[in-house]
Design a protein around this motif. Structure first.
Motif, PDB file in Angstrom:
ATOM      1  N   GLY A  92      -2.615   5.697  -0.118  1.00  0.00           N
ATOM      2  CA  GLY A  92      -3.514   4.398   0.262  1.00  0.00           C
ATOM      3  C   GLY A  92      -3.970   3.628  -1.443  1.00  0.00           C
ATOM      4  O   GLY A  92      -4.825   2.981  -1.418  1.00  0.00           O
ATOM      5  N   SER A 110      -7.236  -5.051  -5.374  1.00  0.00           N
ATOM      6  CA  SER A 110      -6.374  -3.927  -5.296  1.00  0.00           C
ATOM      7  C   SER A 110      -6.786  -3.195  -6.255  1.00  0.00           C
ATOM      8  O   SER A 110      -7.407  -3.216  -7.250  1.00  0.00           O
ATOM      9  N   LYS A 151      -3.572   0.301  -3.309  1.00  0.00           N
ATOM     10  CA  LYS A 151      -3.007  -0.898  -3.224  1.00  0.00           C
ATOM     11  C   LYS A 151      -2.477  -1.606  -4.437  1.00  0.00           C
ATOM     12  O   LYS A 151      -3.207  -1.610  -5.291  1.00  0.00           O
ATOM     13  N   GLU A 160       0.688  -1.193  -0.102  1.00  0.00           N
ATOM     14  CA  GLU A 160      -0.041  -0.106   0.000  1.00  0.00           C
ATOM     15  C   GLU A 160       0.794   1.138  -0.185  1.00  0.00           C
ATOM     16  O   GLU A 160       1.814   1.261   0.663  1.00  0.00           O
ATOM     17  N   SER A 161       0.694   2.255  -0.909  1.00  0.00           N
ATOM     18  CA  SER A 161       1.322   3.541  -1.070  1.00  0.00           C
ATOM     19  C   SER A 161       0.892   4.292   0.070  1.00  0.00           C
ATOM     20  O   SER A 161      -0.006   4.034   0.885  1.00  0.00           O
ATOM     21  N   LYS A 178      -8.705   6.578  -7.421  1.00  0.00           N
ATOM     22  CA  LYS A 178      -7.922   5.265  -7.705  1.00  0.00           C
ATOM     23  C   LYS A 178      -7.951   4.387  -8.592  1.00  0.00           C
ATOM     24  O   LYS A 178      -7.804   3.426  -8.751  1.00  0.00           O
TER      25      LYS A 178
END
Length: 196
Positions: free
Chosen positions: A72, A118, A74, A68-69, A186
């Motif tokens: 946030g 993810s 994934k 996880e960066s 995301k």
């Protein structure tokens, strides 16, 4: 016998977060590999290997890892190794007792659910660049394949079936840089690769 230790010390120092086992990880035997796995501050993954823990001297690697960066995102990373017609990777067969290697493409197809779990699904492949391109064509939903084994210098990584397929040659002549760009929801909106 410290074979591999300087490399793992270096990888720990530079902040590696994942590594897939390749054929040469087995060259110095399972006890050395097990020691190197214990040295590593990061997971050494491999999906297409079944370890008989009664016979083998190395532990069963995890098939994949999730990273996880800071913001946030994934990333799921799956590890695969090349398997010859003999059923073994290109290393000394006497080092492979208690190990069963599975077809990398069949194995990959069993883990496509990682795409749904993810924000990006990445394959760390030690199978070879031609195979990587064929796998990208055959399996939907892979965002990037970061390859090894064939030591192919991929200056301008192709996008095959919406998968970035890249490899950085061999012997650290190049550092491969992959940039995945996400929007505020995301969603992966861009992927590029270059060699430094």
């Amino acid at each position: 016998n410290l074979r591999g230790k300087p490399m793992f010390d270096l990888m720990n120092e530079t902040g590696y977060q994942a590594l897939t086992l390749g054929n040469h990880e087995f060259d110095y035997g399972q006890e050395r590999l097990k020691a190197n796995m214990e040295l590593a501050n990061f997971p050494m993954i491999l999906a297409n290997l079944e370890v008989d823990t009664n016979e083998a001297d190395m532990p069963q690697p995890e098939p994949y890892t999730m990273i996880e960066s800071a913001n946030g995102i994934k990333l799921s990373m799956l590890g695969l190794i090349q398997v010859q017609e003999s059923g073994y990777p290109s290393t000394l067969p006497k080092n492979l007792y208690g190990l069963k290697f599975l077809d990398p493409l069949k194995t990959l197809k069993e883990y496509t659910h990682l795409k749904d779990e993810s924000d990006a699904f990445i394959v760390l492949s030690h199978v070879g660049h031609n195979w990587d391109q064929e796998a990208a064509e055959a399996v939907d939903g892979i965002d990037a394949i970061i390859g090894g084994h064939s030591h192919t210098v991929v200056q301008d990584p192709p996008i095959v079936n919406d998968t970035l397929v890249t490899q950085a040659g061999g012997d650290l002549a190049y550092l491969g840089k992959v940039v995945l760009t996400f929007d505020e929801n995301k969603n992966l909106v861009d992927k590029t690769g270059e060699l430094i």
